[in-house]
Design a protein around this motif. Structure first.
Motif, short mmCIF file in Angstrom:
data_model
loop_
_atom_site.label_atom_id
_atom_site.label_comp_id
_atom_site.label_asym_id
_atom_site.label_seq_id
_atom_site.Cartn_x
_atom_site.Cartn_y
_atom_site.Cartn_z
N LEU A 63 88.08 10.95 -41.41
CA LEU A 63 89.15 11.64 -42.15
C LEU A 63 88.58 12.57 -43.22
CD1 LEU A 63 91.90 8.89 -42.63
CD2 LEU A 63 92.08 11.02 -41.34
N GLU A 67 89.02 16.64 -43.32
CA GLU A 67 89.51 17.36 -44.51
C GLU A 67 88.63 18.58 -44.79
OE1 GLU A 67 92.11 17.10 -46.35
OE2 GLU A 67 92.97 15.27 -45.52
N ASP A 70 89.34 21.16 -42.24
CA ASP A 70 90.63 21.80 -42.52
C ASP A 70 90.47 22.91 -43.55
OD1 ASP A 70 93.34 22.16 -42.15
OD2 ASP A 70 93.93 20.65 -43.60
N GLU A 250 95.94 22.70 -35.06
CA GLU A 250 96.91 21.79 -34.46
C GLU A 250 96.23 20.51 -33.97
OE1 GLU A 250 99.02 23.85 -31.41
OE2 GLU A 250 99.94 25.30 -32.78
N ARG A 253 95.34 18.38 -37.08
CA ARG A 253 96.49 17.71 -37.70
C ARG A 253 96.95 16.52 -36.86
NH1 ARG A 253 98.66 23.55 -38.49
NH2 ARG A 253 97.78 24.09 -40.53
N LEU A 254 96.93 16.67 -35.55
CA LEU A 254 97.32 15.57 -34.67
C LEU A 254 96.34 14.41 -34.81
CD1 LEU A 254 99.10 14.42 -32.43
CD2 LEU A 254 97.64 15.59 -30.76
N LYS A 256 94.42 13.69 -37.42
CA LYS A 256 94.60 13.08 -38.74
C LYS A 256 95.83 12.17 -38.74
CE LYS A 256 94.21 15.41 -42.50
NZ LYS A 256 94.38 16.46 -43.52
N ARG A 257 96.91 12.64 -38.14
CA ARG A 257 98.15 11.85 -38.11
C ARG A 257 97.94 10.55 -37.33
NH1 ARG A 257 101.14 15.71 -37.00
NH2 ARG A 257 101.32 15.54 -34.73
N ASN A 258 97.27 10.63 -36.19
CA ASN A 258 97.03 9.44 -35.37
C ASN A 258 96.09 8.45 -36.07
OD1 ASN A 258 98.67 10.42 -33.34
ND2 ASN A 258 96.99 11.29 -32.14
N GLU A 260 95.67 8.15 -39.36
CA GLU A 260 96.37 7.58 -40.52
C GLU A 260 97.40 6.54 -40.08
OE1 GLU A 260 97.76 11.16 -42.24
OE2 GLU A 260 95.93 11.53 -43.39
N GLN A 261 97.99 6.71 -38.91
CA GLN A 261 99.00 5.76 -38.43
C GLN A 261 98.41 4.45 -37.96
OE1 GLN A 261 101.07 7.97 -35.37
NE2 GLN A 261 102.44 8.98 -36.83
#
Length: 263
Positions: A63, A67, A70, A250, A253-254, A256-258, A260-261
């Motif tokens: 992560l 960052e 990004d 894109e 971001r996907l 990172k979202r996965n 973090e979940q």
């Protein structure tokens, strides 16, 4: 404990109670097997706990790397978006010969085109874990596949940026070097976007007074078909780069979202 079992075994043998001894021996073997299985299970649990800790730390570091990526992608997008603006302005003057640009404005808009950027990918965490075989004990295999595709895809962005650099060196620079650069001033680099500060360079050029009597025929550059061809070629490469940057954003971001979940 061992002495206790030995005494029981010797007692049974001494009393010639073979059947009871056989049952005892089977029971003793069963106890040993159960003990081994329990020990193996405990070792397995310990290994799983260690692997989980390594996996958690890995994704935390990933992560952090994402960052940084990004931030880089945002800079790349800004750089290439402004590049399109400058190329668009130059093309407007190329195609409107009665519209006077002026030597100062000409310098400010052509100067950023000399600059291109190199790509940087923060993939150390991923590559290090991959080379050490750390992934073998991970559970999140789908996330690893996504990360693998993301880092492998980096070469496409690198190739696009390199294409712009080569195009600048082979087409733009030879064309511009046919015009003396004594027109440069301290403000010529005002529109330049670069990761490093370039103002000191332009201040140095401006500090050396030019006593030559040279006519800076920048309109000759604007009128040549070579410049128009160059601008269109650069625009195409820059639009391609922007498309790839957005696609990579894109993906990032996907991921990172996965990640973090999963917490």
């Amino acid at each position: 404990m061992i002495k206790f079992f030995r005494r029981i075994r010797q007692h049974l043998l001494a009393e010639n109670k073979f059947s009871k001894y056989l049952l005892y021996a089977i029971g003793e073997i069963a106890l040993v097997v159960i003990g081994i299985l329990i020990a193996l299970q405990i070792n397995t649990w310990n290994d799983e706990i260690k692997a989980t800790k390594v996996e958690v730390k890995f994704f935390a570091n990933i992560l952090l790397d994402l960052e940084k990526d990004d931030e880089n992608l945002n800079f790349y997008l800004h750089f290439h978006t402004k590049r399109i603006e400058y190329l668009d302005t130059l093309l407007t003057y190329v195609r409107n010969p009665h519209k006077k640009m002026g030597i100062d404005k000409f310098g400010q808009y052509v100067e950023p085109i000399f600059y291109s950027i190199n790509t940087t990918s923060y993939s150390t965490t991923f590559e290090s874990a991959k080379s050490m075989g750390t992934f073998n004990n991970f559970k999140e295999m789908e996330l690893l596949k996504g990360l693998s595709r993301y880092y492998a895809d980096f070469i496409l962005l690198e190739n696009l940026f390199s294409s712009i650099t080569r195009f600048v060196e082979n087409q733009f620079e030879p064309l511009m070097y046919s015009l003396p650069e004594g027109y440069m001033t301290a403000s010529t680099g005002d529109l330049v976007i670069n990761e490093e500060d370039t103002q000191e360079f332009y201040d140095k050029i401006a500090s050396i007074k030019d006593n030559r009597e040279i006519e800076y025929d920048y309109e000759r550059i604007l009128r040549t078909p070579l410049l128009e061809n160059y601008i269109i070629g650069d625009l195409g490469r820059t639009y391609n780069s922007i498309g790839k940057i957005k696609s990579r954003q894109e993906m990032l971001r996907l991921l990172k979202r996965n990640i973090e979940q999963r917490k």
